[in-house]
Design an enzyme around this catalytic site. Structure first.
Site, mmCIF file in Angstrom:
data_model
loop_
_atom_site.group_PDB
_atom_site.id
_atom_site.type_symbol
_atom_site.label_atom_id
_atom_site.label_comp_id
_atom_site.label_asym_id
_atom_site.label_seq_id
_atom_site.Cartn_x
_atom_site.Cartn_y
_atom_site.Cartn_z
ATOM 1 N N GLY A 9 -116.656 -57.149 28.326
ATOM 2 C CA GLY A 9 -117.490 -57.379 28.933
ATOM 3 C C GLY A 9 -118.604 -58.452 28.594
ATOM 4 O O GLY A 9 -117.744 -59.830 28.196
ATOM 5 N N CYS A 10 -120.219 -58.437 27.877
ATOM 6 C CA CYS A 10 -120.233 -60.441 28.505
ATOM 7 C C CYS A 10 -119.972 -60.352 26.953
ATOM 8 O O CYS A 10 -120.098 -59.538 26.372
ATOM 9 C CB CYS A 10 -122.085 -59.514 27.757
ATOM 10 S SG CYS A 10 -122.655 -61.028 27.353
ATOM 11 N N PHE A 11 -119.534 -61.963 27.128
ATOM 12 C CA PHE A 11 -118.975 -63.418 26.155
ATOM 13 C C PHE A 11 -120.260 -62.987 24.952
ATOM 14 O O PHE A 11 -119.485 -63.699 24.021
ATOM 15 C CB PHE A 11 -118.366 -64.105 26.301
ATOM 16 C CG PHE A 11 -118.827 -64.597 27.675
ATOM 17 C CD1 PHE A 11 -120.435 -65.460 27.370
ATOM 18 C CD2 PHE A 11 -117.882 -65.637 28.781
ATOM 19 C CE1 PHE A 11 -120.990 -66.622 28.362
ATOM 20 C CE2 PHE A 11 -118.413 -66.334 29.684
ATOM 21 C CZ PHE A 11 -120.069 -66.494 29.464
ATOM 22 N N TRP A 12 -121.179 -63.221 25.180
ATOM 23 C CA TRP A 12 -121.688 -63.224 24.222
ATOM 24 C C TRP A 12 -122.233 -62.115 22.995
ATOM 25 O O TRP A 12 -122.211 -62.955 21.857
ATOM 26 C CB TRP A 12 -123.613 -63.107 24.171
ATOM 27 C CG TRP A 12 -123.816 -64.027 25.576
ATOM 28 C CD1 TRP A 12 -123.378 -65.728 25.711
ATOM 29 C CD2 TRP A 12 -125.323 -63.899 25.906
ATOM 30 N NE1 TRP A 12 -124.216 -65.826 26.722
ATOM 31 C CE2 TRP A 12 -125.842 -65.206 26.897
ATOM 32 C CE3 TRP A 12 -126.374 -63.101 25.986
ATOM 33 C CZ2 TRP A 12 -126.353 -65.508 27.294
ATOM 34 C CZ3 TRP A 12 -127.070 -63.100 26.702
ATOM 35 C CH2 TRP A 12 -127.983 -64.541 27.185
#
Length: 171
Positions: A9-12
């Site tokens: 998902g979101c790499f953050w």
């Protein structure tokens, strides 16, 4: 030094869980897969390039083995969701394990099979295991986002539903 690359998902949200262990030397946000070279975030976020948002992990396997990286990976995602992760929807947010050699592929396959056999999830595990391709580093403002923008990072994680899912399925 070895490399492991995961799409969750979101790499953050995928940097911090790996960035706090001895033997992990570097975690870099970026993109893998896809049809264009040197993609930008603006291109990838359209969901039309075929790239995944990923984290590339440089690690010392004698200190932190690959199978332990996989354990952390599984506990950060919903492996049954093929449409993205939590509030981040689209192909760029799908989950995948990218392997660099046959040993990583076999360990990843065994890990996935173990999760499937655990019956922890009632729906099928859809996380793909794919051969690594060229890694493209994301823009600087995406790197170590949880350190640069801690309040926004915490708020984004909370709103996404990721932490609630992790608590309900793994804690």
């Amino acid at each position: 030094m070895e490399k492991a690359t995961f799409a969750g998902g979101c790499f953050w949200c995928m940097v911090k869980p790996f960035d706090q262990w001895d033997g992990i030397h570097k975690v870099t946000s970026g993109y893998m897969g896809g049809t264009i070279k040197n993609p930008t975030y603006e291109q990838v976020k359209t969901g039309t390039t075929g790239h995944y948002e990923v984290v590339e992990i440089e690690f010392d396997s004698s200190v932190f083995p690959y199978d332990q990286l996989l354990e952390i990976f599984w506990m950060q995602i919903d492996p049954t969701d093929d449409g993205g992760q939590f509030h981040d929807r689209g192909d760029q947010y799908r989950t995948a394990i990218f392997y660099y050699n046959d040993e990583q592929r076999l360990i990843a396959e065994q890990s996935k099979k173990k999760l499937e056999e655990s019956k922890k999830f009632t729906k099928p595990i859809v996380t793909e295991i794919l051969q690594a391709s060229e890694f493209y580093t994301a823009e600087d403002y995406h790197q170590d986002y949880y350190k640069k923008e801690p309040e926004h990072y915490k708020e984004d994680r909370k709103k996404s539903g990721r932490d609630e899912f992790i608590t309900n399925h793994w804690d």
